[in-house]
Design a protein around this motif. Structure first.
Motif, PDB file in Angstrom:
ATOM      1  N   THR A  20      17.842  46.039  56.686  1.00 13.87           N
ATOM      2  CA  THR A  20      19.418  47.092  56.050  1.00 13.87           C
ATOM      3  C   THR A  20      19.387  48.577  55.864  1.00 13.87           C
ATOM      4  O   THR A  20      18.324  48.999  55.360  1.00 13.87           O
ATOM      5  CB  THR A  20      19.963  46.580  54.831  1.00 13.87           C
ATOM      6  OG1 THR A  20      20.044  44.997  54.693  1.00 13.87           O
ATOM      7  CG2 THR A  20      21.236  46.603  53.917  1.00 13.87           C
ATOM      8  N   HIS A  49      29.270  46.299  56.579  1.00 11.89           N
ATOM      9  CA  HIS A  49      29.127  46.106  55.087  1.00 11.89           C
ATOM     10  C   HIS A  49      30.169  47.525  54.732  1.00 11.89           C
ATOM     11  O   HIS A  49      29.485  48.312  54.682  1.00 11.89           O
ATOM     12  CB  HIS A  49      28.617  45.516  54.952  1.00 11.89           C
ATOM     13  CG  HIS A  49      27.539  44.410  55.041  1.00 11.89           C
ATOM     14  ND1 HIS A  49      27.825  43.171  55.318  1.00 11.89           N
ATOM     15  CD2 HIS A  49      26.250  44.770  56.305  1.00 11.89           C
ATOM     16  CE1 HIS A  49      27.729  42.243  56.033  1.00 11.89           C
ATOM     17  NE2 HIS A  49      26.254  42.597  56.630  1.00 11.89           N
ATOM     18  N   LYS A  83      21.511  41.253  65.628  1.00 10.25           N
ATOM     19  CA  LYS A  83      22.935  41.241  65.041  1.00 10.25           C
ATOM     20  C   LYS A  83      22.768  41.959  64.993  1.00 10.25           C
ATOM     21  O   LYS A  83      22.051  42.421  63.780  1.00 10.25           O
ATOM     22  CB  LYS A  83      23.634  39.633  65.298  1.00 10.25           C
ATOM     23  CG  LYS A  83      23.714  39.300  66.569  1.00 10.25           C
ATOM     24  CD  LYS A  83      23.833  37.548  65.682  1.00 10.25           C
ATOM     25  CE  LYS A  83      23.841  36.555  66.687  1.00 10.25           C
ATOM     26  NZ  LYS A  83      24.765  35.425  66.177  1.00 10.25           N
ATOM     27  N   TYR A  84      23.754  43.245  64.861  1.00 12.66           N
ATOM     28  CA  TYR A  84      24.047  44.609  63.461  1.00 12.66           C
ATOM     29  C   TYR A  84      25.729  44.120  62.962  1.00 12.66           C
ATOM     30  O   TYR A  84      26.324  43.603  63.701  1.00 12.66           O
ATOM     31  CB  TYR A  84      24.187  45.499  64.663  1.00 12.66           C
ATOM     32  CG  TYR A  84      23.546  45.986  64.987  1.00 12.66           C
ATOM     33  CD1 TYR A  84      22.063  46.732  63.680  1.00 12.66           C
ATOM     34  CD2 TYR A  84      22.977  46.193  66.092  1.00 12.66           C
ATOM     35  CE1 TYR A  84      20.545  47.220  64.988  1.00 12.66           C
ATOM     36  CE2 TYR A  84      20.831  46.441  66.548  1.00 12.66           C
ATOM     37  CZ  TYR A  84      20.717  46.894  66.097  1.00 12.66           C
ATOM     38  OH  TYR A  84      18.798  47.599  66.310  1.00 12.66           O
ATOM     39  N   THR A  85      25.700  44.047  61.677  1.00 11.94           N
ATOM     40  CA  THR A  85      27.021  43.657  60.995  1.00 11.94           C
ATOM     41  C   THR A  85      27.053  44.738  60.231  1.00 11.94           C
ATOM     42  O   THR A  85      25.864  45.600  59.645  1.00 11.94           O
ATOM     43  CB  THR A  85      26.828  42.742  60.539  1.00 11.94           C
ATOM     44  OG1 THR A  85      25.516  42.198  59.306  1.00 11.94           O
ATOM     45  CG2 THR A  85      26.507  41.345  61.382  1.00 11.94           C
ATOM     46  N   TYR A 135      31.782  51.694  65.150  1.00 10.12           N
ATOM     47  CA  TYR A 135      32.685  50.884  64.391  1.00 10.12           C
ATOM     48  C   TYR A 135      33.971  51.520  63.855  1.00 10.12           C
ATOM     49  O   TYR A 135      33.088  52.622  62.685  1.00 10.12           O
ATOM     50  CB  TYR A 135      31.974  49.377  63.786  1.00 10.12           C
ATOM     51  CG  TYR A 135      33.138  48.644  63.497  1.00 10.12           C
ATOM     52  CD1 TYR A 135      33.491  47.760  64.503  1.00 10.12           C
ATOM     53  CD2 TYR A 135      34.197  48.515  62.294  1.00 10.12           C
ATOM     54  CE1 TYR A 135      34.533  46.975  64.140  1.00 10.12           C
ATOM     55  CE2 TYR A 135      35.512  47.625  62.284  1.00 10.12           C
ATOM     56  CZ  TYR A 135      34.824  46.775  62.977  1.00 10.12           C
ATOM     57  OH  TYR A 135      36.356  45.810  62.399  1.00 10.12           O
ATOM     58  N   VAL A 176      24.416  49.247  56.931  1.00  5.82           N
ATOM     59  CA  VAL A 176      24.622  48.597  58.414  1.00  5.82           C
ATOM     60  C   VAL A 176      23.524  46.788  58.157  1.00  5.82           C
ATOM     61  O   VAL A 176      22.761  47.507  57.364  1.00  5.82           O
ATOM     62  CB  VAL A 176      24.349  48.629  59.989  1.00  5.82           C
ATOM     63  CG1 VAL A 176      24.465  47.924  60.914  1.00  5.82           C
ATOM     64  CG2 VAL A 176      25.556  50.189  59.404  1.00  5.82           C
ATOM     65  N   LYS A 177      23.467  46.217  58.345  1.00  9.55           N
ATOM     66  CA  LYS A 177      22.375  44.655  58.361  1.00  9.55           C
ATOM     67  C   LYS A 177      21.800  44.626  59.562  1.00  9.55           C
ATOM     68  O   LYS A 177      23.255  44.462  60.448  1.00  9.55           O
ATOM     69  CB  LYS A 177      22.754  43.697  57.310  1.00  9.55           C
ATOM     70  CG  LYS A 177      21.812  42.272  56.932  1.00  9.55           C
ATOM     71  CD  LYS A 177      22.552  41.726  56.629  1.00  9.55           C
ATOM     72  CE  LYS A 177      22.205  42.037  54.986  1.00  9.55           C
ATOM     73  NZ  LYS A 177      22.788  40.676  54.540  1.00  9.55           N
ATOM     74  N   THR A 220      33.064  42.843  55.951  1.00 13.34           N
ATOM     75  CA  THR A 220      31.917  42.942  57.132  1.00 13.34           C
ATOM     76  C   THR A 220      32.265  42.494  58.536  1.00 13.34           C
ATOM     77  O   THR A 220      33.189  41.850  59.000  1.00 13.34           O
ATOM     78  CB  THR A 220      31.305  41.145  56.424  1.00 13.34           C
ATOM     79  OG1 THR A 220      30.969  41.486  55.492  1.00 13.34           O
ATOM     80  CG2 THR A 220      29.732  41.062  57.937  1.00 13.34           C
ATOM     81  N   TYR A 221      31.924  43.541  59.312  1.00 11.52           N
ATOM     82  CA  TYR A 221      32.019  43.304  60.611  1.00 11.52           C
ATOM     83  C   TYR A 221      31.496  43.426  61.671  1.00 11.52           C
ATOM     84  O   TYR A 221      29.704  43.374  61.540  1.00 11.52           O
ATOM     85  CB  TYR A 221      33.463  44.838  60.644  1.00 11.52           C
ATOM     86  CG  TYR A 221      34.352  45.570  60.131  1.00 11.52           C
ATOM     87  CD1 TYR A 221      35.332  45.280  60.327  1.00 11.52           C
ATOM     88  CD2 TYR A 221      33.953  46.161  58.925  1.00 11.52           C
ATOM     89  CE1 TYR A 221      36.178  45.823  58.939  1.00 11.52           C
ATOM     90  CE2 TYR A 221      34.478  45.848  57.653  1.00 11.52           C
ATOM     91  CZ  TYR A 221      35.505  46.331  58.279  1.00 11.52           C
ATOM     92  OH  TYR A 221      37.071  46.432  56.430  1.00 11.52           O
ATOM     93  N   GLU A 222      31.654  42.448  62.117  1.00 10.05           N
ATOM     94  CA  GLU A 222      30.320  42.155  62.999  1.00 10.05           C
ATOM     95  C   GLU A 222      30.457  42.502  64.616  1.00 10.05           C
ATOM     96  O   GLU A 222      31.192  43.013  65.074  1.00 10.05           O
ATOM     97  CB  GLU A 222      30.413  40.352  63.688  1.00 10.05           C
ATOM     98  CG  GLU A 222      30.063  39.971  61.940  1.00 10.05           C
ATOM     99  CD  GLU A 222      29.749  38.284  62.598  1.00 10.05           C
ATOM    100  OE1 GLU A 222      29.772  38.008  63.423  1.00 10.05           O
ATOM    101  OE2 GLU A 222      29.474  37.171  62.011  1.00 10.05           O
ATOM    102  N   LEU A 223      29.312  42.991  64.545  1.00 15.41           N
ATOM    103  CA  LEU A 223      29.561  44.160  66.696  1.00 15.41           C
ATOM    104  C   LEU A 223      28.480  43.117  67.594  1.00 15.41           C
ATOM    105  O   LEU A 223      27.426  42.414  67.297  1.00 15.41           O
ATOM    106  CB  LEU A 223      28.795  45.262  65.633  1.00 15.41           C
ATOM    107  CG  LEU A 223      29.289  46.392  65.296  1.00 15.41           C
ATOM    108  CD1 LEU A 223      29.711  46.219  63.818  1.00 15.41           C
ATOM    109  CD2 LEU A 223      28.735  47.853  65.607  1.00 15.41           C
TER     110      LEU A 223
END
Length: 830
Positions: A209, A161, A157-159, A182, A199-200, A172-175
């Motif tokens: 990260t 920030h 999973k990538y998020t 994004y 990005v995490k 924070t945006y979850e992809l």
């Protein structure tokens, strides 16, 4: 998919085999592992524990087995434990996903517990994080990154920030899985406020990260392509152009901020923009200087804010700088010939700009003159092209070439007139493609005295206009040159190398070359032509130059009959025919042609032909030809004989032979027809023709006088016979012959005489010319005094003589039409 079904089956089996208690359904057994997600290739250990109250094992001895997927794996009992506990170790788990099950040995085996194990890699730190602001409507900030090169085999999973420091806002945006880009809405960022973005990445084996990006959104804005409104000259500045431009409609408000501008220029005759763009910070307006005078330039621009990405290039616009007089010299090449008039020189002059030449104008013409000073006097040529053809007197030594525009004239370039020389100094010229735009031309040098250099000339062979001719000069020490001149593939070019001397130009060596070659576009059609015996000839037309696509290397003819093998004949590339030998005259044949260049081959269509034996028409043609040849031979022989006879007469004149003359032969056809009795009689031989004007009736004395004269003449002949001075006179083999005198009674104009004509015998002993065959006269007819013809024999008796009574015949004047035409002369005696 198979692993999922296995997991489902395991759960169903455990559910069915479980025991019910007050807490609900309990599994009959349980598998314990260190982790259900492990690094790929790492060891995995598992323990299976079966409950005491499991209905499947009550009152029975247990044997526990392990399965990894469909494969059994070894197991071992746990020390100090009952038989209801088993353990297994997988030394290297090489599956990205597999189900490990615990089974009771039975028939069939009973699965009592299981667990799914996943293997993979921890995530890599996201790379190349970048964000770009769109200043069009709607304004957005788009960030993208690279997840890494290695596949994790695990759900990662990538998020995204963001942290805005001035506003103390964090987002924070979850992809979704697999998405690495994004778009941040305009409400979540400020154009002129710095923000931190990172990005995490997280999966079952870890979390990582990316390196953070700190930016001001406006500095990440990519502008739309700007627009050039016009390009114009700068007053009183010959080398400057001024550009006026605008941002796009949605970004015009950014004009008040500090923007950077890049400009690219190129001349109208160039296909490449200048490699190093010109950076400008003062953007309104923009002046570009240090340009060529009178030259058309195309310009394009792009913009950015501080260090933001450059916009795309704008559409180009053109402008022309102020023109001035041409400067520099022209490179020239002259070819001289004396084709028709020896006292006139035919001159072809070509030129091109040198590296120092500047036209300084768009409208340039060129003037060739025999005088150095400008003016109409002495001008022999004026053109806007790159060549000129003219004539000059044979004593001309030089001409002058100048470039002219509206602002003035360039200094004249002096060109000496070199006469053509027959001294060769170039050998073995070759032209090999160097790359996609040039040829490497090489030659072998001679060593004549006075050599100053070489000229390499080339032109497309499909173009007849001299304007396509180009040239390059080379030093006398060079033996090769790379030429570049807009060459096209599959087109033929003629490349010539001329030697230059101090006092002339030598003959060239020329080769044809192609930049690239391919198979010919067509194959000529074969035509069958029958020859003698079992030989046949196939002919074809030459391939047009524009369809060859290369230098023809070979023509190959493939032919075969119904029973025999395929035969191949190679034809000379310079020929358009080939002979097929030893053909089977009773079998039809098929044939086709293959034409090859260095770039490929093309096969033609197949033709059919059948060799037939010689027919009647062929026989007639052969006989006709033989007859014509024989007739020509006869004519030739007759001609040779006639020429020989003429030469003989020329060098050995024919002397008349009195023995072969005949009054009878002078008779007309009508006379011969009316006196057929003369045809079988011997001719009379004449020594002379005497034309006398005789009276109508000749007296007896006169008759006697003539007879005496004749007798004396006869006696003279007889007296000579047997003379020691002329031996062999007498007899039939004597070289002397009897002569006769013809007497006419009056002129042609007088009426026909009533008396018969008189022939007087005259005997002469004049020796005759030596002939191939000796001639012996026999008899002749003479006139007696009574007017009766009597035949007499001389030089001995002759059996051809007949009595005088039988030879009496009346001779008339009409018997001699030739003599009637003769002019009568007055020969009266005093």
């Amino acid at each position: 998919m198979i692993s999922t079904w296995v997991s489902v089956i395991v759960m169903l089996v455990v559910f069915v085999n479980g025991a019910r208690n007050e807490d609900g359904i309990q599994p009959c057994a349980k598998v314990h592992t260190s982790s259900t997600v492990v690094p790929l290739g790492s060891p995995v250990s598992a323990t299976c524990v079966i409950r005491e109250d499991c209905p499947l094992v009550s009152g029975q001895a247990l044997q526990i087995e392990w399965r990894l997927g469909e494969r059994f794996i070894p197991s071992s009992p746990v020390a100090n434990e009952s038989s209801r506990v088993s353990q297994t170790v997988i030394s290297s788990f090489n599956h990205t996903r597999a189900v490990l099950t615990c089974c009771i040995r039975a028939s069939p085996p009973q699965v009592v517990a299981g667990v799914e194990i996943r293997a993979g890699y921890p995530p890599e730190a996201p790379q190349n994080l970048s964000c770009q602001t769109n200043l069009s409507i709607p304004n957005t900030l788009t960030c993208s990154w690279d997840p890494g090169q290695q596949e994790t085999h695990l759900l990662t999973k990538y998020t995204l920030h963001t942290e805005i420091w001035d506003l103390s806002k964090n987002h924070t945006y979850e992809l979704p899985p697999g998405v690495h880009r994004y778009v941040i809405p305009r409400t979540d960022f400020a154009l002129f406020s710095e923000m931190k973005i990172y990005v995490k990445a997280v999966n079952g084996l870890g979390e990582v990260t990316s390196a953070p990006v700190v930016l001001e959104p406006v500095s990440a804005a990519k502008f739309d392509p700007p627009e050039i409104r016009k390009v114009e000259i700068v007053p009183k500045k010959y080398s400057c152009l001024r550009l006026s431009w605008n941002l796009s409609q949605h970004q015009v408000w950014m004009h008040s901020y500090r923007l950077n501008l890049e400009i690219q220029l190129k001349t109208a005759d160039s296909s490449q923009w200048n490699e190093q763009p010109i950076l400008v910070t003062r953007v309104r307006p923009v002046d570009q200087c240090r340009l060529l005078h009178g030259t058309q330039y195309f310009a394009r621009i792009r913009v950015r804010y501080q260090k933001s990405p450059w916009s795309e290039w704008s559409s180009s616009r053109s402008g022309v700088t102020l023109e001035s007089a041409p400067t520099g010299r022209l490179d020239s090449w002259m070819k001289v010939s004396r084709d028709h008039m020896p006292k006139q020189l035919n001159i072809h002059l070509f030129w091109k700009p040198s590296k120092q030449f500047r036209a300084n104008s768009q409208n340039v013409s060129y003037v060739v003159s025999v005088q150095k000073l400008p003016g109409e006097k002495g001008k022999v040529c004026s053109t806007r092209g790159n060549y000129c053809t003219f004539q000059l007197p044979g004593r001309a030594k030089k001409v002058y070439l100048s470039a002219v525009n509206a602002a003035g004239r360039s200094p004249p370039t002096e060109i000496r007139i070199y006469q053509p020389k027959a001294l060769a100094a170039v050998f073995d010229v070759t032209a090999v493609p160097q790359d996609d735009i040039s040829f490497l031309v090489q030659w072998k040098r001679g060593a004549p005295s006075g050599l100053t250099g070489y000229v390499v000339e080339w032109k497309p062979l499909l173009a007849t206009d001299n304007s396509h001719i180009q040239f390059e000069t080379a030093d006398k020490n060079q033996s090769g040159l790379i030429i570049t001149g807009g060459f096209e593939p599959y087109k033929p070019y003629g490349i010539s190398v001329y030697p230059r001397f101090k006092d002339g130009v030598g003959p060239p060596q020329t080769v044809n070359a192609y930049l690239r070659q391919k198979a010919p576009s067509m194959v000529p059609k074969l035509r069958f032509k029958k020859k003698w015996k079992s030989h046949s000839e196939l002919t074809w037309d030459e391939i047009p130059l524009e369809q060859r696509n290369g230098i023809i290397q070979s023509y190959k003819i493939f032919y075969w009959d119904q029973k025999g093998p395929i035969h191949i004949v190679n034809a000379d590339p310079e020929e358009t025919k080939v002979t097929l030998k030893d053909l089977n005259t009773k079998s039809p044949y098929e044939a086709f042609m293959m034409v090859s260049t260095l770039g490929g081959s093309t096969n033609g269509s197949t033709i059919q032909f059948e060799y037939e034996p010689i027919d009647a028409v062929s026989v007639v043609m052969i006989l006709t030809a033989s007859g014509v040849a024989f007739s020509l031979l006869i004519i030739f022989l007759v001609g040779c004989s006639t020429i020989r006879q003429r030469l003989k007469v020329r060098f050995w004149p024919i002397v008349p032979d009195p023995a072969n003359s005949s009054v009878k032969r002078w008779t007309s056809e009508s006379t011969q027809d009316s006196h057929l009795s003369w045809d079988n009689e011997d001719p009379i031989y004449l020594s002379r023709l005497s034309f006398l004007d005789l009276p109508t009736k000749l007296s007896k004395e006169e008759d006697d006088l003539w007879l005496k004269s004749g007798e004396e003449t006869s006696d003279l002949g007889e007296s000579i016979c047997g003379s020691p001075f002329i031996p062999g006179y007498c007899g039939s083999n004597s070289d002397s012959v009897p002569y006769a005198t013809v007497i006419f009674s009056g002129p042609c104009s007088s009426p026909p005489p009533t008396e018969p004509h008189v022939y007087l015998r005259s005997e002469s002993t004049q020796p005759l010319l030596e002939m191939e065959e000796s001639f012996s006269p026999k008899c002749y007819q003479n006139m007696a005094s009574d007017g009766v013809l009597r035949e007499q024999c001389f030089f001995g008796s002759s059996h051809d003589c007949v009595p005088e009574e039988e030879a009496e015949t009346v001779i008339r004047w009409d018997d001699f039409p030739f003599l009637q035409a003769l002019e009568m002369n007055d020969t009266q005696n005093d």
